[in-house]
Each structure stands twice: as C-alpha cells, then as structure tokens.
Design an enzyme around this catalytic site. Structure first.
Site, PDB file in Angstrom:
ATOM      1  N   ASP A 361     131.952  44.702   5.614  1.00 11.26           N
ATOM      2  CA  ASP A 361     131.806  43.390   5.007  1.00 11.26           C
ATOM      3  C   ASP A 361     133.150  43.049   4.365  1.00 11.26           C
ATOM      4  OD1 ASP A 361     130.958  40.986   3.990  1.00 11.26           O
ATOM      5  OD2 ASP A 361     129.139  41.758   3.057  1.00 11.26           O
TER       6      ASP A 361
HETATM    7  C1  BGC Z   1     129.347  38.264   3.226  1.00  8.80           C
HETATM    8  C2  BGC Z   1     129.148  38.459   4.711  1.00  8.80           C
HETATM    9  C3  BGC Z   1     130.026  37.508   5.472  1.00  8.80           C
HETATM   10  C4  BGC Z   1     131.461  37.737   5.069  1.00  8.80           C
HETATM   11  C5  BGC Z   1     132.441  36.828   5.783  1.00  8.80           C
HETATM   12  C6  BGC Z   1     130.808  38.334   2.851  1.00  8.80           C
HETATM   13  O1  BGC Z   1     130.970  37.964   1.531  1.00  8.80           O
HETATM   14  O2  BGC Z   1     128.629  39.228   2.510  1.00  8.80           O
HETATM   15  O3  BGC Z   1     127.802  38.249   5.031  1.00  8.80           O
HETATM   16  O4  BGC Z   1     129.843  37.685   6.844  1.00  8.80           O
HETATM   17  O5  BGC Z   1     131.589  37.511   3.673  1.00  8.80           O
HETATM   18  O6  BGC Z   1     132.374  35.547   5.326  1.00  8.80           O
END
Ligand code: BGC
Length: 966
Positions: A361
């Site tokens: 993530d």
């Molecule tokens: C989120 C993810 C997301 C990523 C990219 C993160 O803060 O938890 O779900 O895909 O950001 O935007």
C-alpha cells in the site's frame, strides 16, 4: 541501461492541482532526516522479523536528533521545528497521550518467521507466462530488475503509481490506478456503485459485469493495474471507515464478490489488485504518523480467525487468478503486513500458491531488505518512509542490497519475474490493447497541458496530459442495475410500495383518503400531495464539491478517499422523482434540508424522507468522522428529520417512506417502529445513477432483491467488544486484539443470542417466495484432511545466481536525473558497503510447505465439491422478481471435541429470477474448504467426519425455510 526517456528526464514546471491530502498528513515524519541506508542497516534485535528503523526506539531517535540539532542548526530552524512539533502535538493528541501513558513498546516482529520466499512459477495456470517472463528477466540488468520492482515516487507519473520500465528488454512502465469503484482522478468515466452496494445485490453476474466495465474504462484510459477490488476491511467493526469499499461483513460473500470482480476486470486484460492484505479493519492508527503516533496499529489475530475470516476472501481472489495483492498499512501480530514473512511468504505464496506479485500500500513498506525477504515484490509509490520524500527503501538501496549480498539474487529475480509474468498472463504484451505510453489522463491536473512527473521540482516540458477521452460507453446501464439490485427493502407495511407514477393506484388512494379523513377530519381531494424531505435527496453543492468526496453534503452516493472518483454526473433522487411523477396527478413539494418547516407537512398525504451516514479513508476528516464513524447514527440530524416528518406528515398519520444512503449499518431504533413509517429502503452507496435506480425500485420497475451484506443491530454495543473501533491508542504501538476470534457481525449476534434489528442477509421483495424439496447429494466421501499436497505442476524459472557486475548499476553516462525521482542507479560503486546484515531469527530455517498448499488457490482438493444441496424456489405471489436463496452451514459440533463453531455460516447463495408462479431448482455445491475449519494444531483445513453437517436454506441468516443434513 538507458531509462525510458518517454517518461523520465523531462523538463518543465510542477503542476499539482489535484495532489491530495495525504501529503498533509505524512510530512510530520520525524524520521525524514534519515536516509534509506540507515533503515536498511538497523539491528533486528530480538524479533523474528527485522525491525523497521524507527521502531528501534523513537525516544532515543528524538534525543539524538535534538542533540544534532542543538549542536549546530540555526535559530530559524529552531522556530520552524518548534512550529512543526507544536502542530504535530496538537494533531496527534492521541499519540502524545499514549506516549505519556505507555513507555514500553511491545517487541517488534511477533509474527512467526516464514522463509525463504516461495518462488512463483509452480502453477499450471501460469506456466506459459512464466516461461515468457523467464526469457525476458534473464536478459535484464540488475538495475532493470530493481526498476521494475520500485515505484518512481509520488506524482512521478500521471497515475497514482508507476514503476520503472526495463527498456532494453521491452518491458514498459506500468500504470497503476485506484480504485475499487471507478477510475480515480479521471474525467469521462463511470462512477459505479461502491462495493457494499455490489455486495447487497448478491448477484454474481452483476459483480462480474461491473468489474468488466470498470476494466474496459481502465484499459481505454491507459491503465495496466487497477487498485481494486477491496476485500479488507472485512467489516469486523461496523463503524470502520472503509468497509464500504468492500462487499460485506462475511468472508464468503466478500470472497465470491471479490473473485467475480477480479474475473471481470481480468477478462479485459487489466490486472486486478486484491487489497488490503490483511486486517486493516479501522482507519485510526492505520499507518505511522497519520494519527500522531510513530507506529501503526497491530491487529493481533489468531491463526484460525485469520484463515476462516480475514484471509479467506483473498484465497478466492488468488484462485480466480488475481495478478496482484496489496499488503496493508497496519501490523499483524506486531509485524508490519508488508514485512510480515508469515503472511506474505507463508500464507499468501506458499499456502495459497499466489503466482502474481505483492505490492505495498502507499508507504506501507517500512523496511528495505526485510520486506524483500518477507515476500514483498513491488513498493509503491516508491518513496521511503516519508510521503513524497524520494528516498526509496528500494530503488538504489535494493540495488546495493543485492550487490552486497543482503538480498539474494534469487529473490530479486523472483520479484521481477512475478511482475513480468503477471503482465504476460494478462496479455499486456499486446501493444494494440496496451500501448506503451503514459495514460491519456493526468491524476494531478484537469488542464490539457501538464508535466509528466509533477512530483519533481526539476523543470520539465509541458505536454498534453489530458486527452479527455470518454470511456463511459453504456456502462451507466450496469451502474443503474447494480444500484437498483443493491437497494434493500427493509420494511413495507401494508404493501405501500411500489408507488405508481400517479402516487398510489386509484383503489388504494381512495381507501387511504378515507382513513386519513377519519383520523384527521380532513378530506383530501385533487392531486395526491407528496413531500420530499432531506438534504440527501438533493444535489447540495454538486457531487464533486469536496476533494476525494471528503465531506457529507447533498445526496450520498460514495464514501471518501482513494476509493472514490470524480463523478461525471450524479442523478439525484429529487431529479429522478421530479421527472417521473405524473404531475397532472401528483403535487410534489420538496424540502431539501434537514430542518424543514413543519407548517407545510400537515397537508401532505405521503412523505418521502432521506437521510444518510458517510465515512472514508483516514487521510480526511469530516465533522466528527475521522475516517471511521464515531457511532452508527444517521448524520446531520437524520433521526430528528425522520421523527419530525413522521409526527407531522398528514397530521401525524400520513404515510412515510424512509430512504437511507449509508456506508454501512445505521441505527434505526428511534423511528423504525413508528406506525406511519410504512416503508424503508436502504440504498447503500448507489453511484452516479442513484436517483434513477431508486425510482426503478420505488415505482416497481425493478422488484427489490437486495439483501443486507451486514447486520443492522439495535445499538453499536450489540456488535460486542470486537465490534468497537479503537479511537484512543492503548499504547505506542496500539494493540488491537481480535479476541472475539470468529465472532463478528451475525456470528456474534447468533452466538450471544442478540436480536438484531435486521439480520445479515435480510431483504424484502414485492413478491413472496416459497422454498421446498431440499435434497442432499454427496459427491465425495468425507475425510478429515485434504489429499496430499500435489507436487508443483511447473518449475519456477532458474537463473544464474551470480552477483552481477556492480558497474551495470551506475547512472548511464550523460543522464540527467529528475530531482526526487526514484531511479535504480548508483553514482559510484563506493556506495556499496558490505557490513553484515542482521537477518531475522528463523531466516535460515526452511519452513515446511503447507499441506493446504500446492497450486494456485491452495491444495486443489480444497476446491472440490464434496456435497450438493438443492432446493426448489417458487414465486408464489403477485409479480415477477428475483429471490436470493442463501445456504448456511451448521458444523457438526459433536463430531469435533473442543472445537467451537459459529451457529451457522454462509456457504452458498444464488440470485434466481422467477416469473409469477414460476419454480426453479437451485443447486449449491459445497467444496471441501466450505465444509472445513482451520485446525491450528494440524495446520490444515479439516473436515468434520463425525456427526452431521446441517444445511439451512432461507432468505437470511435467521429466516430459515428448509433444512437438510449430511
Ligand atoms: C490506500 C490504497 C490506495 C492507495 C493509492 C492508499 O492510501 O490505502 O487503497 O490504493 O492509497 O491511492
């Protein structure tokens, strides 16, 4: 090797109009003055996983920073520091509190070690792709392999994530984009209903169709990897901020919906990402510093609950062939998920046989070498531990770590191979479908022109970054179908619904008017008088008024955060109702506020009242909703609005229809039993076609067939201690113990005998269904354990394990790097130092392979159908409609001494369309996995051989219509 000049080394000005709030939260990282090498070199101390740098002791680190600071920095720096610390202290009051109260940090890395990382390439389903990948990876330089695994940094491409290409072998830069309900930060796309609405449809075909339409749009916009679907959070806590991105609080429902979505997405050649692995159940403390604490929360889960609940839907996605898995921000058992070898190497890659790549993530990677060893294959967005710092934990650091022997060559080869194999597996080598160019839209500006790497302060040329391609096609049809089928009819006294365009059918209207006249002395004549109430029925300031949809205003059609999109349009309820009621017969008045004047209400005959509850991702706070909801109440005075309308509409006896838009369960106790609240619809989060879909249901063009994907309790307390979000940290590393084990949502209500308001699976229709003739047909003989783990169907590629020549990783001559952009290169071979690396305990102990593994999705025997259960479902009432027969399994508790089982668990559902009077047979196939529990002692799925399994088929988790046993 020369980098891809089409995406690197460009000149121009920065443009970040739509850069989002995450920056605001993460920049207070007090470790940002460390360089990544420090992180790579830290001691692991007593843990079984290497310890991320700042875990070694924040207090000590602060002291030394302060000493360094006092020794030589200027007064201006002091003022800035005092200011930053002051803001940080204010923001992180919770964190400060925790520091004061708890001095002691728990030992890092309590999750057991599982090494070495299993190589990809063992499954027959991926064999061809691995062969092709092996040929390509074999020709890559080390720098190219590293490039493929490492993001280029936040806002260093047009999508939310880009890795580096391997140009000379023809591997392009991949474009990764959110999110689970549409293409984030893009124009002219469809804003589909959210996952929770999809879950409420219980319709596999629609789950698949929505995924497919989503992927068509992604491909046409130039995206390789979609960052969805989301099956974690699972919904342990009903107030969890991101539950709405997933499909409901049951692993089986999540698993089917996740897998169908994956299949739909991947049928178009786009890679799906199943996220977030695992147990990111709440937003509070989900990642370091966002909440004023230096550490993320640790979700402490026992092995059985992990298997039977939280990892279960990921198993379905892997079985469906998902290309990528995103590991989560939080720790699991005190090891960061993205550095948790038990989770990534053990469960995901060995036991579930995952063949694609594990991606972090955004900033969930908290260590360099340690995460590579633990099974992480791609880091996103590529920066280090501070948001947009450009100091990657991989990139050049990984290059060094391979050259100095800390990361085995075999591991980097496997990392790159997994990514390239996934690309081949999805057919993305076909340039007619996936042209090797940046996407045709920019996530960071709405202007036509912009720069390709706006995150870099280096000058870059302006190019056309937005082509405004309309990719919506006819996907609004799917969006509308999902929204309508995902609308749950909770109450419909005296068959008030469906309405007609003239209000009520003539006979009903007449009868109704005489009742009203008797009760109030007022005889209504002429047009049927309807009032529409509530801000949630109207447009507010437009659907995109707040960034990332991070506020609750106007009608609610999506939650907020990275899972939200820019609405191309939003059909509001009022717009649809205004256009659909026959105004020659209906007088429609609307009051699109939550405190309407009560004077007008006495004269109304029917009132439709709208209310809602919103939540979202933790980087945005709205009102008192810090990602997670503070309670399950309707927001913005929704309860008061409903009770006021109910007590005044038609002099207190007018019919009231309540429509709720919500991210999850809401409490209804204040009004649900009021006699004139005749009908209640839970429309979840319906996306762009909200009003049309609602009208479809209200007027009976669509017979409601949505069922609850969660339990609606009578109070938040009813969900038990495990159902409560931790709002205040209980330590420097907040410890969230999942002591309730298997007992979340309906499993908890059933075990404790708590009466919910509406149980999991509940949903009414405008017709009635009759269930009969349950038959059980064994297909295989019961046996406790699955067949022996099969030997691999294919061999992982074999490469030379020689450490490459360090010269091949130097910056190419004449190359001018962009500032902050993450490259894999080194300036000089002197950067490669070779101190011994503090490997984690257990690093050199080869773990036994899991008996539950052996192929993609795990041991194939687990997916074999052992018993079939069939029932006949008949539509016995007035109109055609879809039934949702649900099969709940009851384990033979007496057959397995000492093992506790939930009262019943969902193990089958279908959506069946039935004309009036029509009868159909529905067959549920139960697999070995469906019939097993996870035995911690035997470390395998175990079927209960003694006693009898019970099968309860009905219309909800409590409304059992027919039973059988095996
Ligand atoms: C989120 C993810 C997301 C990523 C990219 C993160 O803060 O938890 O779900 O895909 O950001 O935007």
């Amino acid at each position: 090797m020369a980098p891809d000049q089409s995406s690197r080394g460009l000149l121009g000005a920065r443009s970040d109009r739509r850069s989002f709030d995450k920056n605001d939260h993460s920049d207070s990282d007090s470790d940002s003055d460390l360089d990544a090498t420090e992180f790579l070199d830290r001691e692991a101390q007593t843990s079984s996983e290497p310890k991320p740098a700042f875990l070694s002791s924040p207090a000590a680190r602060w002291k030394s920073s302060l000493a360094r600071f006092l020794a030589g920095r200027s007064r201006r720096c002091l003022i800035v520091l005092v200011f930053v610390v002051g803001v940080w202290v204010l923001l992180g009051a919770g964190g400060t509190f925790a520091y004061k109260k708890y001095q002691q940090e728990p030992t890092y890395g309590l999750s057991p070690p599982w090494y070495p990382s299993p190589k990809g390439g063992i499954a027959s389903t991926w064999a061809e792709s691995y062969k092709k990948a092996a040929k390509m990876v074999d020709k890559m330089t080390l720098a190219e392999k590293v490039n493929v695994t490492t993001g280029t940094g936040w806002q260093m491409g047009l999508s939310v994530g880009t890795n580096g290409p391997a140009v000379h072998v023809g591997f392009p830069q991949l474009q990764l984009q959110d999110g689970p309900l549409g293409i984030r930060f893009a124009d002219n796309i469809t804003a589909f209903p959210a996952g929770i609405t999809v879950g409420a449809t219980w319709n596999r075909q629609l789950m698949y169709a929505r995924g497919k339409a989503h992927a068509i749009e992604a491909r046409e916009k130039g995206i390789n990897v979609l960052l969805g679907p989301c099956v974690g959070p699972l919904g342990r806590m009903p107030a969890g901020g991101r539950n709405w991105e997933g499909f409901g609080a049951d692993p089986y429902l999540q698993g089917i919906a996740g897998a169908e979505t994956v299949k739909g997405i991947q049928s178009e050649g786009v890679m799906a990402t199943i996220k977030h692995f695992v147990a990111n159940e709440q937003e509070h403390f989900r990642q370091p510093w966002e909440w004023g604490l230096p550490h993320a929360v640790s979700s402490n889960i026992d092995d059985r609950a992990l298997h039977e609940l939280y990892a279960w839907p990921f198993g379905d996605a892997v079985k469906a062939g998902v290309a990528s898995v995103m590991c989560s921000y939080n720790m699991v058992n005190n090891s960061y998920s993205c550095g948790n070898s038990k989770l990534l190497n053990g469960i995901l890659k060995d036991e579930l046989g995952f063949q694609g790549f594990v991606m972090s993530d955004w900033l969930a990677q908290r260590g360099g070498v340690s995460t590579a060893l633990a099974g992480l294959d791609m880091t996103m967005p590529g920066d280090g531990v501070g948001w947009a710092d450009g100091k990657s934990l991989w990139g050049p650091e990984l290059t060094k770590a391979v050259l100095n022997g800390s990361v085995p060559v075999e591991r980097i080869n496997d990392m790159a191979t997994r990514i390239v194999a996934a690309w081949y597996q999805l057919g993305q080598d076909d340039e007619t479908k996936f042209p090797r160019q940046p996407p045709n839209f920019s996530s960071w500006t709405n202007d036509r022109l912009g720069v390709l790497a706006p995150g870099s302060p280096s000058p870059q040329p302006q190019v056309q970054v937005n082509k405004f391609l309309n990719v919506q096609a006819n996907h609004s049809i799917i969006a509308r179908e999902v929204a309508a089928e995902g609308t749950v009819l909770l109450k419909n006294d005296a068959g008030l619904l469906p309405l007609t365009r003239q209000g009520l059918p003539d006979a009903k209207l007449k009868a109704r008017r005489s009742v009203l006249a008797r009760a109030t002395g007022k005889q209504h004549t002429g047009k049927f008088k309807i009032g529409i109430f509530g801000e949630d029925a109207g447009p507010g300031n437009g659907p995109n008024a707040c960034k990332d949809r991070g506020c609750n205003q106007g009608t609610l059609a999506s939650g907020w955060g990275s899972g939200a999109v820019e609405f191309p349009y939003l059909v509001t309820p009022i717009e649809a109702l205004r256009s659909q009621f026959n105004t020659s017969r209906v007088a429609l008045n609307d009051y699109l506020v939550n405190k309407p004047p009560t004077s007008a209400m006495a004269d109304l005959e029917l009132c439709i009242v709208f209310a809602n509850a919103d939540s979202g991702e933790g980087f945005t706070k709205w009102d008192d909703v810090s990602g997670d909801r503070p309670n399950l109440d309707l927001q913005k005075g929704g309860d008061a609005l409903i009770t006021t309308v109910a007590s005044t509409c038609g002099g207190g006896v007018g019919d009231v229809i309540v429509v709720i838009h919500a991210v999850g369960p809401v409490l209804m106790e204040k009004w649900i039993d009021l006699p004139n609240v005749k009908a209640v619809l839970l429309a979840n989060l319906p996306g762009e076609e909200s009003g049309n879909a609602l009208a479809d249901v209200l007027f009976g063009d669509v017979n409601p067939s949505g069922h609850l994907p969660f339990t609606i309790g009578k109070s938040l307390k009813d969900y038990g201690p495990g159902g409560q979000v931790m709002y205040r940290p209980n330590g420097v590393v907040p410890q969230q113990d999942f002591t309730e084990g298997l007992y979340i949502d309906y499993r908890y209500f059933d075990k404790q005998g708590i009466e919910p308001r509406f149980e999991f699976g509940f949903g009414l229709s405008y017709t009635q269904f009759k269930y009969s003739g349950l038959e059980v047909t064994p297909r295989k003989t019961k046996s406790a354990l699955p067949k022996e783990r099969p030997s691999p169907a294919a061999e992982p590629p074999a490469y030379s394990t020689a450490v490459p020549d360090s010269k091949e990783v130097l910056f190419p001559e004449g190359f001018s790097p962009l500032e902050k952009y993450v490259y894999p290169y080194l300036r000089s071979v002197d950067e490669i130092v070779s101190d011994p690396y503090p490997y984690p305990d257990g690093w050199d102990t080869k773990q036994p392979l899991s008996g539950a593994g052996g192929a993609e999705g795990g041991n194939p025997d687990l997916w074999e159908v052992y018993v079939e259960v069939s029932v006949e479902v008949e539509n016995v009432d007035g109109v055609a409609g879809a039934a949702v027969p649900q099969l709940y399994l009851e384990y033979p508790a007496e057959g397995e001494e000492g093992v506790d089982f939930p009262v019943r668990v969902l193990r089958g559902f279908e959506k069946v369309w039935l004309e009036r009077g029509q009868k159909k047979k529905v067959v549920f196939g139960l697999t070995r996995r469906d019939l097993s529990y996870w035995s911690v002692e035997r470390q395998n799925w175990v079927m209960v051989v003694g006693g009898e399994y019970g099968f309860a088929v009905g219309e909800s988790s409590r409304d059992v219509k027919v039973r059988g046993s095996w």
